[in-house]
Design a protein around this motif. Sequence first.
Motif, PDB file in Angstrom:
ATOM      1  N   LEU A  60       0.809  -1.211   0.000  1.00 43.88           N
ATOM      2  CA  LEU A  60       0.000   0.000   0.000  1.00 43.88           C
ATOM      3  C   LEU A  60       0.843   1.262   0.000  1.00 43.88           C
ATOM      4  N   VAL A  63      -0.319   4.119  -1.966  1.00 45.34           N
ATOM      5  CA  VAL A  63      -1.677   4.600  -1.697  1.00 45.34           C
ATOM      6  C   VAL A  63      -1.683   5.529  -0.483  1.00 45.34           C
ATOM      7  N   ILE A  64      -0.784   5.240   0.462  1.00 45.82           N
ATOM      8  CA  ILE A  64      -0.799   5.991   1.722  1.00 45.82           C
ATOM      9  C   ILE A  64      -0.157   7.361   1.526  1.00 45.82           C
ATOM     10  N   PRO A  65      -0.901   8.433   1.828  1.00 45.54           N
ATOM     11  CA  PRO A  65      -0.313   9.770   1.714  1.00 45.54           C
ATOM     12  C   PRO A  65       0.763   9.970   2.788  1.00 45.54           C
ATOM     13  N   LYS A  67       1.528  12.395   4.672  1.00 42.87           N
ATOM     14  CA  LYS A  67       1.187  13.113   5.907  1.00 42.87           C
ATOM     15  C   LYS A  67       0.524  12.249   6.961  1.00 42.87           C
ATOM     16  N   VAL A  68      -0.192  11.223   6.530  1.00 44.19           N
ATOM     17  CA  VAL A  68      -0.882  10.396   7.528  1.00 44.19           C
ATOM     18  C   VAL A  68      -0.300   8.989   7.567  1.00 44.19           C
ATOM     19  N   ALA A  71      -0.199   7.223  11.065  1.00 46.50           N
ATOM     20  CA  ALA A  71      -1.527   6.787  11.520  1.00 46.50           C
ATOM     21  C   ALA A  71      -1.946   5.517  10.787  1.00 46.50           C
ATOM     22  N   CYS A  72      -1.707   5.479   9.474  1.00 40.92           N
ATOM     23  CA  CYS A  72      -2.082   4.291   8.706  1.00 40.92           C
ATOM     24  C   CYS A  72      -1.265   3.080   9.143  1.00 40.92           C
ATOM     25  N   VAL A  75      -2.608   1.754  12.381  1.00 45.06           N
ATOM     26  CA  VAL A  75      -3.870   1.022  12.212  1.00 45.06           C
ATOM     27  C   VAL A  75      -3.589  -0.391  11.711  1.00 45.06           C
ATOM     28  N   VAL A  76      -2.707  -0.502  10.712  1.00 46.17           N
ATOM     29  CA  VAL A  76      -2.370  -1.822  10.160  1.00 46.17           C
ATOM     30  C   VAL A  76      -1.757  -2.708  11.241  1.00 46.17           C
ATOM     31  N   THR A  79      -4.156  -3.766  13.987  1.00 45.18           N
ATOM     32  CA  THR A  79      -5.077  -4.808  13.527  1.00 45.18           C
ATOM     33  C   THR A  79      -4.421  -6.182  13.631  1.00 45.18           C
ATOM     34  N   THR A  82      -4.066  -7.352  17.212  1.00 45.21           N
ATOM     35  CA  THR A  82      -5.313  -7.852  17.795  1.00 45.21           C
ATOM     36  C   THR A  82      -5.650  -9.231  17.253  1.00 45.21           C
TER      37      THR A  82
END
Lengths: 203, 195
Positions: A60, A63-65, A67-68, A71-72, A75-76, A79, A82
């Motif tokens: 990805l 796809v991932i900008p 600036k964020v 954070a992305c 999240v990955v 996930t 967990t």
Amino acid sequence: MAKSVVQEFTKGLWAEIPPFRLVLGLCPILAVTKSVENGFGMGMATTFVLVCSNVLISLLRNVIPKKVRIACFIVVIATFVTVVELLMQAFLYPLFLKLGIFIPLIVVNCIVLGRAEAFAAKNGTVASLADGLGMGIGYTLALSLLAAFREILGSGTFTLPLVSTVIPVFPSSYQPFTFMIEAPGAFVGLGLMLCMMNMLGKK
Amino acid sequence: MNEMVKLFVVVALFSGIAGGVLATVRSSTQARIEYQQLKFVQGPTIKTLMQGCSNDPLVDRFKISDGKVERSFFVGKFNGKANAVALETYGKGFAGDIGVIVAINVETDNILGIGVTIHSETPGLGSRAKSETFLSDQFKDLSIKDPFQLKNDGGAIDAISGASVTSQGVCGAVVNSSEVYLRLKSNILEKLKTI
């Protein structure tokens, strides 16, 4: 100059072995290495997360900008952590009870985010897979080694990972060096190992 | 402005997909996790209480709603008949709740045995309620209608010396389960027929 996939894999095992060379991910290494079983289990869980997050993030990465991206990544990683936690509860419940809070804490393990940011976000999928696998196995080896050192001295036993068979290393008359399985023992053990690694690396 | 929107969308998308994945994994592992928790927390106690039963009490279990709470019952089959149930209730100990599992023969209403599951009692004193069988053995074969009181309180049960509060807590838990059992007995018998 692009390194070969094999080099990406093997660098995690020695040249950049995470806890000793990069000195990252020390929180779990100090906390869970009371027995070989715990150390190995923690290493395997981290390996799973590392491999999965490295592969997904490198897939990805366009796809991932920028600036964020952190954070992305988080999240990955969260996930996958967990998922590991749930799977471990379902299939390795006794190990889950022993590792407890340190499984969810893999999210904030510097190695995982570090590899995502420093490697997977800039390299292809196959190289990232090799990198994650190498780093994960290196981490598992390091954890198991330190755990073996501490467990053999501190409780005089050696627990086989996954099957939980406890093998006595010393006869029962052995007075355990309990300092080694306390938290300060982890610092001392890790320090000694770092020292040995540096001596070996110097030549 | 456009870029802002894009950032929002990407992060929201990531979170949404992650949420979906987690929900799937959770729902597919939930039954197994519940079974594992039973196996390692209550399991050992239930197995000893139900010694000699021909089925797995952890598999043959059912729930009955009791007012606002749901209570789990574990079924033991003896001589081919499902005639024993075990349930867990809590009593007030010296340092928090004590979980006690009580196994009851539904035909005679006698206690097959009790066992402590979780507690946070003083090691060496109250903890003996779990590690030793002195206290729990006294409940064996008592009728479920017994008052379950310590000798100090006018009953027939000897407390563990140095741990009266813990012993009281265990008695309290057994009293609780006897109340629950008697209150739900007709439902329990009905459910037992289906197993």
